[in-house]
Enzyme design. Sequence first.
Site, PDB file in Angstrom:
ATOM      1  N   GLU A 171      -2.456   0.338  -4.205  1.00  0.00           N
ATOM      2  CA  GLU A 171      -2.242  -0.993  -3.512  1.00  0.00           C
ATOM      3  C   GLU A 171      -2.669  -2.140  -4.111  1.00  0.00           C
ATOM      4  O   GLU A 171      -3.322  -2.189  -5.424  1.00  0.00           O
ATOM      5  CB  GLU A 171      -3.187  -0.745  -2.386  1.00  0.00           C
ATOM      6  CG  GLU A 171      -4.842  -0.801  -2.503  1.00  0.00           C
ATOM      7  CD  GLU A 171      -5.698  -0.747  -1.618  1.00  0.00           C
ATOM      8  OE1 GLU A 171      -5.298  -1.563  -0.445  1.00  0.00           O
ATOM      9  OE2 GLU A 171      -6.740  -0.102  -1.411  1.00  0.00           O
ATOM     10  N   ASP A 178       0.731  -1.095  -0.058  1.00  0.00           N
ATOM     11  CA  ASP A 178       0.021  -0.028   0.103  1.00  0.00           C
ATOM     12  C   ASP A 178       0.827   1.052  -0.065  1.00  0.00           C
ATOM     13  O   ASP A 178       1.800   1.660   0.755  1.00  0.00           O
ATOM     14  CB  ASP A 178      -0.823   0.025   1.350  1.00  0.00           C
ATOM     15  CG  ASP A 178      -2.013   0.983   1.135  1.00  0.00           C
ATOM     16  OD1 ASP A 178      -2.185   1.535   0.073  1.00  0.00           O
ATOM     17  OD2 ASP A 178      -2.768   1.355   2.236  1.00  0.00           O
TER      18      ASP A 178
END
Length: 366
Positions: free
Chosen positions: A103, A8
């Site tokens: 992500e 992420d």
Amino acid sequence: MRKILHIDMDAFYASVEQRDDPALRGKPVVVGGSALRGVVCAASYEARKYGVRSAMPGVRARRLCPDAIFVPPDFPRYRAVSRQIREIFLQHTDLVQPLSLDEAYLDVTAPKIASPSATATAQAIRAQIFETTQLTASAGIAPNKFLAKIASDWNKPNGQFVIKPAQVEAFLTPLPVGRIPGVGKVAERKLAEMGIATVGDLRGFTREDLQQRFGRFGEALYRRARGIDERPVEPDQPVQSISAEDTFAEDLPLSALEPAIVHMAERAWIATRKTDRIGHTVVLKLKTAQFRILTRSFTPEAPPASLAEFTRIALSLRERVELPADTRYRLVGVGLGGFRERDEVVLQGTLFDEDALAMGDDHPVS
């Protein structure tokens, strides 16, 4: 036993802006929204200290952080950086499942580059991302997607956290139920009414108890409380639909839903900018106080080209709701579906233009 990473990027859009404009570094940056209207796409960590979060109305972000610098989003630039990051992922594994521009899940059970552990692979990927883009990323390492996603948030920003198989139960037991993906404020409040505050509390309820109270989501809660998630990492899954929805604190009539529809449309539209695919079908979702779900949709001749057009169509779909005027609604959602590849849409549009011109039409289809 799978080895799953959830990578992420840290405050991705805001970090790209700060990287490319030195004057923004160290400042509270808000991407999207404005001091008067709009929705926040992203906030730098300097702005997050004041409570500014994505999907928040811009006017509220300004109240929380008066010194915030509002920057319009530049999605083509973000997509270009995202492609660089994707190339790094693919050097380590072909099993990459992007969730958005910033992500992705990676299955590194059998990595393409020899590595002593999944932890070392995550470290190598994060180092490559920084070397290539000058941006930081955080990582979660775990035996499944559910746990990896929770772990990636544990040492943000610019950190990583590993949950080993033998640690799963001990890790989950004290965890607040609100940390389970999919448990929003309304579900968290319902769980609290049942005396459930932690995952350990949740584990004390049977599958039947949870299904009776939460329907299909009850099954997911039962499995997540035990750290069970058998979903594989699925690469190359094209976006089919994107939506945003909200459950009200109190039930509302249809006539009072316009502000919520406008807000959900803006949130959904921002999310659609994160993909290279183009959506065609506008969807309005409503849930009555009696939990009846209604959806109304419309597919215009050409894909919605702006937030204003997307919102106008979503609002117009209320006219197709034929329930009595005194019906109350507990949830509203707005979405875009029927996604196609951008090249396909451009080609189709070009053919339509040529056909229209051949017919002598002064106003070609756009």
